[in-house]
Scaffold this motif. Sequence first.
Motif, PDB file in Angstrom:
ATOM      1  N   PHE A 109      80.237 -18.393  80.664  1.00 13.67           N
ATOM      2  CA  PHE A 109      81.606 -17.943  80.918  1.00 13.67           C
ATOM      3  C   PHE A 109      82.524 -18.315  79.754  1.00 13.67           C
ATOM      4  N   LEU A 110      82.272 -19.502  79.167  1.00 14.03           N
ATOM      5  CA  LEU A 110      83.105 -19.955  78.056  1.00 14.03           C
ATOM      6  C   LEU A 110      82.724 -19.281  76.740  1.00 14.03           C
ATOM      7  N   ILE A 111      81.417 -19.033  76.545  1.00 15.41           N
ATOM      8  CA  ILE A 111      80.951 -18.483  75.269  1.00 15.41           C
ATOM      9  C   ILE A 111      81.324 -17.025  75.124  1.00 15.41           C
ATOM     10  N   VAL A 112      81.119 -16.195  76.167  1.00 18.90           N
ATOM     11  CA  VAL A 112      81.347 -14.759  76.068  1.00 18.90           C
ATOM     12  C   VAL A 112      82.776 -14.419  75.684  1.00 18.90           C
ATOM     13  N   PRO A 113      83.820 -14.978  76.366  1.00 17.90           N
ATOM     14  CA  PRO A 113      85.187 -14.697  75.925  1.00 17.90           C
ATOM     15  C   PRO A 113      85.441 -15.164  74.500  1.00 17.90           C
ATOM     16  N   THR A 114      84.825 -16.314  74.131  1.00 15.98           N
ATOM     17  CA  THR A 114      85.033 -16.822  72.776  1.00 15.98           C
ATOM     18  C   THR A 114      84.520 -15.839  71.751  1.00 15.98           C
ATOM     19  N   GLU A 115      83.293 -15.267  71.987  1.00 18.76           N
ATOM     20  CA  GLU A 115      82.736 -14.300  71.056  1.00 18.76           C
ATOM     21  C   GLU A 115      83.572 -13.031  71.017  1.00 18.76           C
ATOM     22  N   ARG A 116      84.112 -12.625  72.196  1.00 16.97           N
ATOM     23  CA  ARG A 116      84.944 -11.430  72.236  1.00 16.97           C
ATOM     24  C   ARG A 116      86.216 -11.639  71.442  1.00 16.97           C
ATOM     25  N   VAL A 117      86.850 -12.797  71.611  1.00 18.70           N
ATOM     26  CA  VAL A 117      88.077 -13.104  70.868  1.00 18.70           C
ATOM     27  C   VAL A 117      87.794 -13.185  69.383  1.00 18.70           C
ATOM     28  N   LYS A 118      86.617 -13.789  69.041  1.00 14.02           N
ATOM     29  CA  LYS A 118      86.254 -13.912  67.632  1.00 14.02           C
ATOM     30  C   LYS A 118      86.112 -12.541  66.993  1.00 14.02           C
ATOM     31  N   ALA A 119      85.468 -11.599  67.715  1.00 17.27           N
ATOM     32  CA  ALA A 119      85.293 -10.253  67.187  1.00 17.27           C
ATOM     33  C   ALA A 119      86.633  -9.558  67.007  1.00 17.27           C
ATOM     34  N   GLN A 120      87.529  -9.761  67.948  1.00 20.87           N
ATOM     35  CA  GLN A 120      88.838  -9.131  67.861  1.00 20.87           C
ATOM     36  C   GLN A 120      89.682  -9.733  66.747  1.00 20.87           C
ATOM     37  N   ASP A 121      89.399 -10.994  66.398  1.00 17.93           N
ATOM     38  CA  ASP A 121      90.204 -11.684  65.392  1.00 17.93           C
ATOM     39  C   ASP A 121      89.597 -11.645  63.993  1.00 17.93           C
ATOM     40  N   THR A 122      88.584 -10.806  63.760  1.00 25.46           N
ATOM     41  CA  THR A 122      88.005 -10.674  62.426  1.00 25.46           C
ATOM     42  C   THR A 122      89.095 -10.287  61.436  1.00 25.46           C
ATOM     43  N   ARG A 123      89.174 -11.056  60.360  1.00 23.34           N
ATOM     44  CA  ARG A 123      90.287 -10.853  59.425  1.00 23.34           C
ATOM     45  C   ARG A 123      89.865 -10.365  58.039  1.00 23.34           C
ATOM     46  N   ASN A 124      88.597 -10.430  57.701  1.00 21.31           N
ATOM     47  CA  ASN A 124      88.156 -10.087  56.358  1.00 21.31           C
ATOM     48  C   ASN A 124      87.097  -8.995  56.393  1.00 21.31           C
ATOM     49  N   PHE A 125      87.211  -8.067  55.447  1.00 16.88           N
ATOM     50  CA  PHE A 125      86.277  -6.959  55.354  1.00 16.88           C
ATOM     51  C   PHE A 125      85.892  -6.770  53.885  1.00 16.88           C
ATOM     52  N   PHE A 126      84.586  -6.712  53.635  1.00 19.62           N
ATOM     53  CA  PHE A 126      84.085  -6.472  52.281  1.00 19.62           C
ATOM     54  C   PHE A 126      83.116  -5.304  52.345  1.00 19.62           C
ATOM     55  N   SER A 127      83.297  -4.326  51.444  1.00 19.73           N
ATOM     56  CA  SER A 127      82.444  -3.145  51.487  1.00 19.73           C
ATOM     57  C   SER A 127      82.112  -2.650  50.083  1.00 19.73           C
ATOM     58  N   VAL A 128      80.983  -1.980  49.987  1.00 19.93           N
ATOM     59  CA  VAL A 128      80.529  -1.320  48.761  1.00 19.93           C
ATOM     60  C   VAL A 128      80.184   0.114  49.121  1.00 19.93           C
ATOM     61  N   SER A 129      80.696   1.070  48.354  1.00 20.31           N
ATOM     62  CA  SER A 129      80.458   2.476  48.672  1.00 20.31           C
ATOM     63  C   SER A 129      80.287   3.284  47.393  1.00 20.31           C
ATOM     64  N   GLY A 130      79.834   4.495  47.550  1.00 23.37           N
ATOM     65  CA  GLY A 130      79.662   5.408  46.430  1.00 23.37           C
ATOM     66  C   GLY A 130      79.578   6.825  46.945  1.00 23.37           C
ATOM     67  N   GLY A 131      79.648   7.795  46.017  1.00 25.73           N
ATOM     68  CA  GLY A 131      79.578   9.173  46.465  1.00 25.73           C
ATOM     69  C   GLY A 131      80.012  10.164  45.411  1.00 25.73           C
ATOM     70  N   TYR A 132      80.563  11.269  45.875  1.00 28.14           N
ATOM     71  CA  TYR A 132      80.896  12.435  45.054  1.00 28.14           C
ATOM     72  C   TYR A 132      82.343  12.370  44.588  1.00 28.14           C
ATOM     73  N   SER A 133      82.565  12.812  43.363  1.00 30.49           N
ATOM     74  CA  SER A 133      83.898  12.733  42.763  1.00 30.49           C
ATOM     75  C   SER A 133      84.299  14.085  42.178  1.00 30.49           C
ATOM     76  N   LEU A 134      85.560  14.444  42.380  1.00 27.31           N
ATOM     77  CA  LEU A 134      86.131  15.652  41.781  1.00 27.31           C
ATOM     78  C   LEU A 134      87.378  15.280  40.994  1.00 27.31           C
ATOM     79  N   PRO A 135      87.554  15.833  39.787  1.00 22.49           N
ATOM     80  CA  PRO A 135      88.761  15.532  39.014  1.00 22.49           C
ATOM     81  C   PRO A 135      89.962  16.302  39.537  1.00 22.49           C
ATOM     82  N   VAL A 136      91.129  15.729  39.369  1.00 21.97           N
ATOM     83  CA  VAL A 136      92.384  16.408  39.674  1.00 21.97           C
ATOM     84  C   VAL A 136      93.332  16.184  38.497  1.00 21.97           C
ATOM     85  N   GLY A 137      94.355  17.009  38.423  1.00 18.38           N
ATOM     86  CA  GLY A 137      95.309  16.862  37.336  1.00 18.38           C
ATOM     87  C   GLY A 137      95.035  17.846  36.209  1.00 18.38           C
TER      88      GLY A 137
END
Length: 254
Positions: A15-43
């Motif tokens: 009962f104590l752990i489940v709410p804690t994990e839920r709150v922890k997930a909701q309080d995630t503050r940092n995000f790091f990502s790596v991406s790539g793909g297709y590019s088109l020029p503009v201008g």
Amino acid sequence: MIKLLTSFSVLTLLFLIVPTERVKAQDTRNFFSVSGGYSLPVGELATEKLNDPLAGLAGSGYFGHVNYDHRIARWLGIRLSGSLNQNSTNSGPIIDKANSYVEASGRTYNWDSNVSKWKLGAALIGPAIYFNMNRVQLEAHVQGGIVRATTPSVLLNGNEINASGQPVEGSQTIQVSLNHATVTPIGFGAGLSLRLPLFGALFFQLSGDVIGAKAKVSDLAIKAKIGQLEVNDRINESRFIGVVNIGAGLGIAF
């Protein structure tokens, strides 16, 4: 009695752990990502325009993107990102310029081209806002920072051809070249990302960004060597350069 106390203790712990994990997930503050793909020029480097050797010079390509953002409130954060684009080069505008050098002679030339890619990198920072839809997150951002663009180099070798399209024996080879230049103006970026959780802290991300800047191109030279004659045109202009990037990647939330 001991079994009852043990069961009660396990249930209490869960009962104590489940709410804690839920709150922890909701309080995630940092995000790091790596991406790539297709590019088109503009201008102005992407749009063809008559009598402009730089217009239409840039083609499609690909990009890599690294991003970190820190959430300071449930819906607001700060985003720091770095990206690098490599796009193809269309030699057509320079060939048109080369033909203008020889049109007075009444001769026709076939051009062999050797081109480099044009590159655009950016280091940007700015605010991000978040829209949370259960476990899915939509992020939007506007940024400013430094953009570094390197225009491509182009080398053309022209050989005279006859009306049948065959090389004319004994004719001189004509060389036309465009040197490259690097500019580092202040630029901007804006875009969206959709984050879909996979498992644990890992998420899949779809993203779309536009990055651009108004850049001063100084002393960009187009040189032509026609026998003993040398022609040298120099370009000193301000241009809007930019890219639209559409891609996907992976990230972690912590």
